[in-house]
Motif scaffolding. Structure first.
Motif, PDB file in Angstrom:
ATOM      1  N   ILE A  42       0.869  -1.169   0.000  1.00  0.00           N
ATOM      2  CA  ILE A  42       0.000   0.000   0.000  1.00  0.00           C
ATOM      3  C   ILE A  42       0.908   1.222   0.000  1.00  0.00           C
ATOM      4  O   ILE A  42       1.872   1.285   0.758  1.00  0.00           O
ATOM      5  N   ALA A  43       0.657   2.144  -0.921  1.00  0.00           N
ATOM      6  CA  ALA A  43       1.605   3.238  -1.120  1.00  0.00           C
ATOM      7  C   ALA A  43       0.910   4.552  -1.444  1.00  0.00           C
ATOM      8  O   ALA A  43      -0.296   4.598  -1.705  1.00  0.00           O
ATOM      9  N   VAL A  44       1.719   5.599  -1.428  1.00  0.00           N
ATOM     10  CA  VAL A  44       1.229   6.964  -1.647  1.00  0.00           C
ATOM     11  C   VAL A  44       1.824   7.499  -2.957  1.00  0.00           C
ATOM     12  O   VAL A  44       3.021   7.337  -3.208  1.00  0.00           O
ATOM     13  N   PHE A  45       0.970   8.110  -3.760  1.00  0.00           N
ATOM     14  CA  PHE A  45       1.398   8.676  -5.042  1.00  0.00           C
ATOM     15  C   PHE A  45       0.843  10.097  -5.169  1.00  0.00           C
ATOM     16  O   PHE A  45      -0.180  10.423  -4.570  1.00  0.00           O
ATOM     17  N   ALA A  46       1.524  10.904  -5.986  1.00  0.00           N
ATOM     18  CA  ALA A  46       1.031  12.253  -6.301  1.00  0.00           C
ATOM     19  C   ALA A  46       0.818  12.302  -7.805  1.00  0.00           C
ATOM     20  O   ALA A  46       1.474  11.558  -8.546  1.00  0.00           O
ATOM     21  N   PRO A  47      -0.091  13.160  -8.295  1.00  0.00           N
ATOM     22  CA  PRO A  47      -0.255  13.259  -9.743  1.00  0.00           C
ATOM     23  C   PRO A  47       1.023  13.816 -10.379  1.00  0.00           C
ATOM     24  O   PRO A  47       1.665  14.696  -9.796  1.00  0.00           O
ATOM     25  N   ALA A  48       1.397  13.280 -11.547  1.00  0.00           N
ATOM     26  CA  ALA A  48       2.573  13.793 -12.269  1.00  0.00           C
ATOM     27  C   ALA A  48       2.376  15.279 -12.507  1.00  0.00           C
ATOM     28  O   ALA A  48       1.264  15.724 -12.813  1.00  0.00           O
ATOM     29  N   GLY A  49       3.446  16.041 -12.326  1.00  0.00           N
ATOM     30  CA  GLY A  49       3.336  17.495 -12.491  1.00  0.00           C
ATOM     31  C   GLY A  49       3.325  18.212 -11.153  1.00  0.00           C
ATOM     32  O   GLY A  49       3.468  19.431 -11.093  1.00  0.00           O
ATOM     33  N   THR A  50       3.164  17.457 -10.058  1.00  0.00           N
ATOM     34  CA  THR A  50       3.243  18.066  -8.726  1.00  0.00           C
ATOM     35  C   THR A  50       4.699  18.502  -8.516  1.00  0.00           C
ATOM     36  O   THR A  50       5.608  17.705  -8.761  1.00  0.00           O
ATOM     37  N   PRO A  51       4.939  19.752  -8.080  1.00  0.00           N
ATOM     38  CA  PRO A  51       6.328  20.228  -7.938  1.00  0.00           C
ATOM     39  C   PRO A  51       7.179  19.325  -7.032  1.00  0.00           C
ATOM     40  O   PRO A  51       6.696  18.835  -6.010  1.00  0.00           O
ATOM     41  N   ASP A  52       8.433  19.138  -7.423  1.00  0.00           N
ATOM     42  CA  ASP A  52       9.361  18.276  -6.677  1.00  0.00           C
ATOM     43  C   ASP A  52       9.438  18.643  -5.202  1.00  0.00           C
ATOM     44  O   ASP A  52       9.455  17.768  -4.340  1.00  0.00           O
ATOM     45  N   VAL A  97       7.276  20.039  -3.312  1.00  0.00           N
ATOM     46  CA  VAL A  97       6.036  19.685  -2.613  1.00  0.00           C
ATOM     47  C   VAL A  97       6.023  18.177  -2.324  1.00  0.00           C
ATOM     48  O   VAL A  97       5.700  17.733  -1.220  1.00  0.00           O
ATOM     49  N   VAL A  98       6.423  17.388  -3.330  1.00  0.00           N
ATOM     50  CA  VAL A  98       6.497  15.929  -3.168  1.00  0.00           C
ATOM     51  C   VAL A  98       7.505  15.595  -2.059  1.00  0.00           C
ATOM     52  O   VAL A  98       7.252  14.754  -1.199  1.00  0.00           O
ATOM     53  N   ALA A  99       8.638  16.306  -2.065  1.00  0.00           N
ATOM     54  CA  ALA A  99       9.680  16.074  -1.052  1.00  0.00           C
ATOM     55  C   ALA A  99       9.150  16.370   0.348  1.00  0.00           C
ATOM     56  O   ALA A  99       9.423  15.639   1.302  1.00  0.00           O
ATOM     57  N   ASN A 100       8.347  17.419   0.464  1.00  0.00           N
ATOM     58  CA  ASN A 100       7.768  17.785   1.759  1.00  0.00           C
ATOM     59  C   ASN A 100       6.778  16.719   2.233  1.00  0.00           C
ATOM     60  O   ASN A 100       6.778  16.333   3.410  1.00  0.00           O
ATOM     61  N   LEU A 101       5.962  16.234   1.316  1.00  0.00           N
ATOM     62  CA  LEU A 101       4.986  15.180   1.661  1.00  0.00           C
ATOM     63  C   LEU A 101       5.728  13.919   2.109  1.00  0.00           C
ATOM     64  O   LEU A 101       5.387  13.289   3.113  1.00  0.00           O
ATOM     65  N   ARG A 102       6.769  13.580   1.360  1.00  0.00           N
ATOM     66  CA  ARG A 102       7.587  12.392   1.656  1.00  0.00           C
ATOM     67  C   ARG A 102       8.191  12.514   3.054  1.00  0.00           C
ATOM     68  O   ARG A 102       8.136  11.599   3.858  1.00  0.00           O
ATOM     69  N   ARG A 103       8.760  13.690   3.328  1.00  0.00           N
ATOM     70  CA  ARG A 103       9.402  13.949   4.619  1.00  0.00           C
ATOM     71  C   ARG A 103       8.390  13.820   5.763  1.00  0.00           C
ATOM     72  O   ARG A 103       8.657  13.213   6.787  1.00  0.00           O
TER      73      ARG A 103
END
Length: 333
Positions: free
Chosen positions: A261-271, A273-279
């Protein structure tokens, strides 16, 4: 008069400089600005295992990542509708997809045309853990059958009753069951259901001899003695049924897999922002309380880096592609 103008100008300049200096770090961290409302999209109904995990995700991303959050259940087509839906949503970090293996690893090899391309339309944020599938037998199968090998031997001798139910044609449990039977040299008919619930009801009623479904869907019936679990698909024994040997221990490891079970963001989400979510998620999963709540139904809740998950995705697709070819499976069949 002239003096005042200079003075005022200089003062204005100082204010501008002061504002700039305050704004400078802010600009550097502009990407850290919180999302107002984060929407977590899932492809399963409320109350299900994935729904419970998604609700935990919704909690732990507050307040670090988003001020507020909500879960949106976009059910149907085995999770495909939810993934396609992600394409139409804003790519600013306010939309997050929480899902399992099948729409990402199974459907791309079973369907010639998909309304989405998981590699192009999604960014892998990271994984949260996994849950096991189980092969369970019901009253049709005699108590003398104790393990997978015994079950497949029984199937060879009882061709008319050699059938198993799964949550759907082309689902991961379908392929796990069919390919394991194939490895055992047994012909076992597959009976597709709409979800694990109806399959387990028919198992208890003696309408199918076995099911391959998420362990969670059979564990309490097994505890009550109504059905028997013969094997689980994890790398190690499940903490929920520690006395049940894995498929792998029983010599049927090739197609036995847990469902991640995993988490994904839509392609095009700024890097950034993705890094912050990951953190944020990675940090949350170091908290024993979060691990306990999120992992209530998982073998173990633990953060997995995107690179590791992407490698698993590639490997799983190759495995299911082999299964599709071996079974001559088409979604129409």
């Amino acid at each position: 008069m002239h003096h005042h103008t200079i003075h005022r100008r200089r003062f204005g300049g100082l204010v501008a400089a002061a504002v700039a200096s305050i704004a400078a770090p802010h600009t550097a961290f502009a990407t850290e600005e919180k999302i107002g409302m984060a929407r977590i999209v899932i492809g399963v109904p409320a109350g299900s295992l994935v729904d419970n995990v998604a609700r935990q995700v919704a909690e732990v991303i507050k307040p670090g990542y988003a001020v507020n959050s909500m879960v949106e259940n976009k059910t149907g087509a085995g999770g495909m509708i939810a993934v396609s839906y992600m394409k139409s949503l804003a790519k600013d970090g306010s939309n997050i997809y929480v899902g399992v293996s099948s729409p990402i690893t199974v459907y791309p090899v079973t369907y010639k045309k998909l309304a989405y391309d998981p590699d192009k339309d999604l960014i892998t944020v990271g994984s949260l853990g996994a849950f096991d599938l189980a092969l369970a037998v019901g009253p049709l199968v005699p108590a003398s059958v104790k393990d997978l090998k015994g079950y497949f031997e029984w199937c060879k001798q009882n061709r008319a009753q050699a059938n198993f139910g799964s949550p759907g044609a082309g689902s991961m449990p379908h392929f796990v069951g069919s390919m394991t039977a194939r490895t055992a040299g047994a012909e076992v008919n597959h009976v597709p259901y709409r979800g694990p619930g109806p399959a387990v009801i028919d198992l208890q009623g003696g309408l199918v001899s076995a099911v391959v479904v998420p362990l969670e869907d059979v564990s309490e019936f097994a505890a009550a003695g109504k059905i028997r679990i013969l094997g689980t698909t994890g790398e190690e024994r499940s903490r929920f049924v520690p006395n049940v040997p894995t498929f792998k221990e029983q010599g049927f490891g090739e197609y036995a897999r847990s469902v991640w079970i995993a988490v994904f963001a839509p392609a095009g989400t700024p890097d950034a922002v993705v890094a912050n979510l990951r953190r944020t998620l990675k940090q949350a999963l170091t908290d024993p309380a979060v691990q306990a709540t999120m992992g209530r139904q998982l073998q173990k809740a633990q953060w997995g880096e995107p690179e590791a998950l992407n490698a698993v995705i590639v490997q799983e697709r190759a495995s299911w592609k082999k299964a599709v070819q071996a079974l001559n499976f088409t979604p129409e069949s």
